[in-house]
Design a protein around this motif. Structure first.
Motif, PDB file in Angstrom:
ATOM      1  N   VAL A 166     -24.652  21.098   8.842  1.00 23.24           N
ATOM      2  CA  VAL A 166     -24.915  22.216   7.935  1.00 23.24           C
ATOM      3  C   VAL A 166     -26.375  22.626   8.090  1.00 23.24           C
ATOM      4  CG1 VAL A 166     -24.955  23.019   5.547  1.00 23.24           C
ATOM      5  CG2 VAL A 166     -23.184  21.407   6.272  1.00 23.24           C
ATOM      6  N   ASP A 167     -26.604  23.835   8.534  1.00 29.51           N
ATOM      7  CA  ASP A 167     -27.961  24.369   8.705  1.00 29.51           C
ATOM      8  C   ASP A 167     -28.839  23.463   9.563  1.00 29.51           C
ATOM      9  OD1 ASP A 167     -27.371  26.590   7.140  1.00 29.51           O
ATOM     10  OD2 ASP A 167     -27.959  25.577   5.283  1.00 29.51           O
ATOM     11  N   GLY A 168     -28.239  22.887  10.592  1.00 29.19           N
ATOM     12  CA  GLY A 168     -28.997  22.038  11.498  1.00 29.19           C
ATOM     13  C   GLY A 168     -29.106  20.594  11.056  1.00 29.19           C
ATOM     14  N   PHE A 169     -28.674  20.271   9.841  1.00 35.52           N
ATOM     15  CA  PHE A 169     -28.678  18.887   9.371  1.00 35.52           C
ATOM     16  C   PHE A 169     -27.340  18.234   9.727  1.00 35.52           C
ATOM     17  CE2 PHE A 169     -31.879  20.691   6.531  1.00 35.52           C
ATOM     18  CZ  PHE A 169     -32.826  19.676   6.450  1.00 35.52           C
ATOM     19  N   PRO A 170     -27.331  17.132  10.480  1.00 36.56           N
ATOM     20  CA  PRO A 170     -26.077  16.416  10.730  1.00 36.56           C
ATOM     21  C   PRO A 170     -25.434  15.987   9.417  1.00 36.56           C
ATOM     22  CG  PRO A 170     -27.808  15.614  12.186  1.00 36.56           C
ATOM     23  CD  PRO A 170     -28.479  16.513  11.175  1.00 36.56           C
ATOM     24  N   SER A 171     -24.114  16.062   9.355  1.00 37.44           N
ATOM     25  CA  SER A 171     -23.385  15.673   8.147  1.00 37.44           C
ATOM     26  C   SER A 171     -22.078  15.019   8.554  1.00 37.44           C
ATOM     27  CB  SER A 171     -23.121  16.901   7.265  1.00 37.44           C
ATOM     28  OG  SER A 171     -22.274  17.830   7.934  1.00 37.44           O
ATOM     29  N   ASP A 172     -21.337  14.541   7.573  1.00 37.60           N
ATOM     30  CA  ASP A 172     -20.034  13.945   7.846  1.00 37.60           C
ATOM     31  C   ASP A 172     -19.236  13.892   6.549  1.00 37.60           C
ATOM     32  OD1 ASP A 172     -17.875  12.697   8.991  1.00 37.60           O
ATOM     33  OD2 ASP A 172     -18.807  10.710   9.081  1.00 37.60           O
ATOM     34  N   PHE A 173     -18.580  15.005   6.202  1.00 33.14           N
ATOM     35  CA  PHE A 173     -17.742  15.012   5.009  1.00 33.14           C
ATOM     36  C   PHE A 173     -16.505  15.871   5.257  1.00 33.14           C
ATOM     37  CE2 PHE A 173     -20.680  18.541   4.382  1.00 33.14           C
ATOM     38  CZ  PHE A 173     -19.917  19.542   3.802  1.00 33.14           C
ATOM     39  N   SER A 174     -15.483  15.636   4.440  1.00 37.96           N
ATOM     40  CA  SER A 174     -14.167  16.236   4.679  1.00 37.96           C
ATOM     41  C   SER A 174     -13.873  17.436   3.784  1.00 37.96           C
ATOM     42  CB  SER A 174     -13.078  15.183   4.446  1.00 37.96           C
ATOM     43  OG  SER A 174     -13.047  14.813   3.076  1.00 37.96           O
ATOM     44  N   ALA A 175     -14.641  17.605   2.709  1.00 37.47           N
ATOM     45  CA  ALA A 175     -14.385  18.635   1.695  1.00 37.47           C
ATOM     46  C   ALA A 175     -13.086  18.395   0.943  1.00 37.47           C
ATOM     47  CB  ALA A 175     -14.398  20.038   2.285  1.00 37.47           C
ATOM     48  N   SER A 176     -12.468  17.232   1.140  1.00 37.59           N
ATOM     49  CA  SER A 176     -11.257  16.894   0.390  1.00 37.59           C
ATOM     50  C   SER A 176     -11.593  16.133  -0.890  1.00 37.59           C
ATOM     51  CB  SER A 176     -10.310  16.059   1.262  1.00 37.59           C
ATOM     52  OG  SER A 176     -10.914  14.833   1.639  1.00 37.59           O
ATOM     53  N   LEU A 177     -12.861  15.756  -1.050  1.00 39.13           N
ATOM     54  CA  LEU A 177     -13.345  15.118  -2.263  1.00 39.13           C
ATOM     55  C   LEU A 177     -14.429  15.997  -2.893  1.00 39.13           C
ATOM     56  CD1 LEU A 177     -13.759  11.454  -0.925  1.00 39.13           C
ATOM     57  CD2 LEU A 177     -11.891  12.315  -2.355  1.00 39.13           C
ATOM     58  N   HIS A 178     -14.792  15.699  -4.115  1.00 40.15           N
ATOM     59  CA  HIS A 178     -15.902  16.399  -4.745  1.00 40.15           C
ATOM     60  C   HIS A 178     -17.168  16.070  -3.951  1.00 40.15           C
ATOM     61  CE1 HIS A 178     -13.497  17.450  -8.309  1.00 40.15           C
ATOM     62  NE2 HIS A 178     -12.920  16.279  -8.095  1.00 40.15           N
ATOM     63  N   THR A 179     -17.889  17.110  -3.537  1.00 38.56           N
ATOM     64  CA  THR A 179     -19.016  16.916  -2.628  1.00 38.56           C
ATOM     65  C   THR A 179     -20.293  17.501  -3.214  1.00 38.56           C
ATOM     66  OG1 THR A 179     -17.513  17.048  -0.733  1.00 38.56           O
ATOM     67  CG2 THR A 179     -19.863  17.267  -0.276  1.00 38.56           C
ATOM     68  N   LEU A 180     -21.352  16.712  -3.148  1.00 36.95           N
ATOM     69  CA  LEU A 180     -22.662  17.120  -3.617  1.00 36.95           C
ATOM     70  C   LEU A 180     -23.614  17.163  -2.426  1.00 36.95           C
ATOM     71  CD1 LEU A 180     -24.099  17.695  -6.370  1.00 36.95           C
ATOM     72  CD2 LEU A 180     -24.859  15.309  -6.315  1.00 36.95           C
ATOM     73  N   ILE A 181     -24.299  18.288  -2.258  1.00 36.97           N
ATOM     74  CA  ILE A 181     -25.295  18.435  -1.191  1.00 36.97           C
ATOM     75  C   ILE A 181     -26.653  18.603  -1.863  1.00 36.97           C
ATOM     76  CG2 ILE A 181     -26.020  19.746   0.825  1.00 36.97           C
ATOM     77  CD1 ILE A 181     -23.140  20.699   1.141  1.00 36.97           C
ATOM     78  N   VAL A 213     -26.965  10.850   4.951  1.00 38.70           N
ATOM     79  CA  VAL A 213     -28.310  11.377   4.723  1.00 38.70           C
ATOM     80  C   VAL A 213     -28.962  11.714   6.063  1.00 38.70           C
ATOM     81  CG1 VAL A 213     -30.579  10.942   3.717  1.00 38.70           C
ATOM     82  CG2 VAL A 213     -28.530   9.949   2.664  1.00 38.70           C
ATOM     83  N   SER A 214     -29.535  12.902   6.163  1.00 37.52           N
ATOM     84  CA  SER A 214     -30.277  13.279   7.368  1.00 37.52           C
ATOM     85  C   SER A 214     -31.566  13.960   6.953  1.00 37.52           C
ATOM     86  CB  SER A 214     -29.442  14.185   8.276  1.00 37.52           C
ATOM     87  OG  SER A 214     -29.019  15.342   7.586  1.00 37.52           O
ATOM     88  N   ARG A 215     -32.552  13.926   7.831  1.00 32.41           N
ATOM     89  CA  ARG A 215     -33.855  14.514   7.514  1.00 32.41           C
ATOM     90  C   ARG A 215     -34.475  15.076   8.779  1.00 32.41           C
ATOM     91  NH1 ARG A 215     -37.665   9.095   6.588  1.00 32.41           N
ATOM     92  NH2 ARG A 215     -37.459   8.315   8.735  1.00 32.41           N
ATOM     93  N   LYS A 216     -35.406  15.978   8.601  1.00 29.55           N
ATOM     94  CA  LYS A 216     -36.086  16.581   9.741  1.00 29.55           C
ATOM     95  C   LYS A 216     -37.167  15.666  10.305  1.00 29.55           C
ATOM     96  CE  LYS A 216     -35.145  21.395   8.590  1.00 29.55           C
ATOM     97  NZ  LYS A 216     -35.716  22.742   8.320  1.00 29.55           N
ATOM     98  N   GLY A 217     -37.646  14.754   9.484  1.00 35.29           N
ATOM     99  CA  GLY A 217     -38.665  13.819   9.913  1.00 35.29           C
ATOM    100  C   GLY A 217     -39.152  13.021   8.731  1.00 35.29           C
ATOM    101  N   LYS A 218     -39.939  11.991   8.990  1.00 29.94           N
ATOM    102  CA  LYS A 218     -40.466  11.156   7.919  1.00 29.94           C
ATOM    103  C   LYS A 218     -41.303  11.998   6.968  1.00 29.94           C
ATOM    104  CE  LYS A 218     -43.045   6.884   7.121  1.00 29.94           C
ATOM    105  NZ  LYS A 218     -43.797   5.768   7.751  1.00 29.94           N
ATOM    106  N   ASN A 219     -41.004  11.853   5.669  1.00 30.60           N
ATOM    107  CA  ASN A 219     -41.700  12.600   4.616  1.00 30.60           C
ATOM    108  C   ASN A 219     -41.526  14.108   4.746  1.00 30.60           C
ATOM    109  OD1 ASN A 219     -42.739  10.171   3.532  1.00 30.60           O
ATOM    110  ND2 ASN A 219     -44.416  10.211   5.029  1.00 30.60           N
ATOM    111  N   ASP A 220     -40.445  14.525   5.409  1.00 29.54           N
ATOM    112  CA  ASP A 220     -40.147  15.945   5.590  1.00 29.54           C
ATOM    113  C   ASP A 220     -38.895  16.288   4.790  1.00 29.54           C
ATOM    114  OD1 ASP A 220     -40.136  18.540   6.524  1.00 29.54           O
ATOM    115  OD2 ASP A 220     -40.356  18.002   8.635  1.00 29.54           O
ATOM    116  N   ALA A 221     -38.336  17.462   5.017  1.00 26.41           N
ATOM    117  CA  ALA A 221     -37.134  17.895   4.311  1.00 26.41           C
ATOM    118  C   ALA A 221     -35.960  16.980   4.642  1.00 26.41           C
ATOM    119  CB  ALA A 221     -36.800  19.334   4.678  1.00 26.41           C
ATOM    120  N   ALA A 222     -35.202  16.618   3.612  1.00 24.49           N
ATOM    121  CA  ALA A 222     -34.038  15.749   3.773  1.00 24.49           C
ATOM    122  C   ALA A 222     -32.842  16.364   3.072  1.00 24.49           C
ATOM    123  CB  ALA A 222     -34.320  14.362   3.204  1.00 24.49           C
ATOM    124  N   ARG A 223     -31.661  15.962   3.499  1.00 23.49           N
ATOM    125  CA  ARG A 223     -30.437  16.475   2.881  1.00 23.49           C
ATOM    126  C   ARG A 223     -29.445  15.329   2.720  1.00 23.49           C
ATOM    127  NH1 ARG A 223     -27.892  22.221   4.620  1.00 23.49           N
ATOM    128  NH2 ARG A 223     -29.870  22.822   3.655  1.00 23.49           N
TER     129      ARG A 223
END
Length: 217
Positions: free
Chosen positions: A130-145, A174-184
């Motif tokens: 999602v928006d360049g952040f690696p993810s791994d979810f199915s959307a079959s459960l309640h999902t929080l981003i 959990v993925s991030r752009k770098g240490k102490n950077d934006a995370a998702r």
């Protein structure tokens, strides 16, 4: 395999494709006014004949997998003013055979999203980016981003808040752009989260944006 209730011909090429698009508009937060759709690998060779083109447009319009309007999705898109473009890449060897990228924009709000999804058969999907952040979810459960700063203890804190809402975490990625950077953080839960909990998370100084996706039908 017992597949989903759907408009055919294929759970991989129609139902899964609809669900990928529906996940994308949930992340966007609205129906898009414009979209660029890229089909990869086997989808690139078969999307027209198997109706994946109609299915992705139907999903972007918010139609469910069993909505008969899928067959005439192009007509409904024209009525709704949805502009879309199809692209195909037939040799993306690192990707799942049935992969789609959806770049969706809502010109009214100025928001846009890029979602990479896989249709795995039986209507089952995985959202892998999602928006360049690696993810791994199915959307079959309640999902929080959760978009947040990469601060120490943030993952444990979010998990604790969710636990106090009596929500059981099924998966977390959990993925991030770098240490102490934006995370998702991508968090799948067995039950819905309360609005008051979402409001609390949104007011945290190090949290930039919260997207909540109830179970995708």
């Amino acid at each position: 395999m017992i597949g989903p209730v759907m408009i055919g011909p294929s759970s991989s090429h129609t139902a899964g494709v609809v669900r990928i698009a529906r996940a994308a508009i949930r992340i966007l937060g609205s129906l898009p006014t414009e979209a660029v759709i890229t089909f990869y690998n086997s989808f690139a060779r078969t999307y027209e004949g198997h109706g994946s083109d109609r299915a992705i447009v139907a999903g972007l319009l918010g139609f469910a997998t069993d909505d008969t309007r899928i067959r005439t999705a192009f007509d409904h898109a024209a009525e709704a003013g949805l502009k879309y473009t199809f692209q195909s890449v037939g040799n993306a060897s690192t990707m799942h055979p049935n992969t789609i990228k959806v770049q969706a924009t809502d010109a009214r709000s100025g928001r846009s999203v890029e979602v990479l999804g896989q249709s795995r058969g039986g209507g089952v999907i995985r959202i892998v980016e999602v928006d360049g952040f690696p993810s791994d979810f199915s959307a079959s459960l309640h999902t929080l981003i959760v978009d947040a700063d990469d601060v120490p203890g943030s993952i444990a804190f979010i998990a604790s808040v969710i636990a106090h809402d009596d929500c059981n975490i099924a998966t977390m990625f959990v993925s991030r752009k770098g240490k102490n950077d934006a995370a998702r953080q991508f968090i799948e839960m067995d039950s819905p989260i309360k609005e008051i909990t979402l409001a609390y998370l949104r007011q945290l100084s190090w949290v930039h944006h919260i997207t909540y996706i109830p179970t995708l039908d």
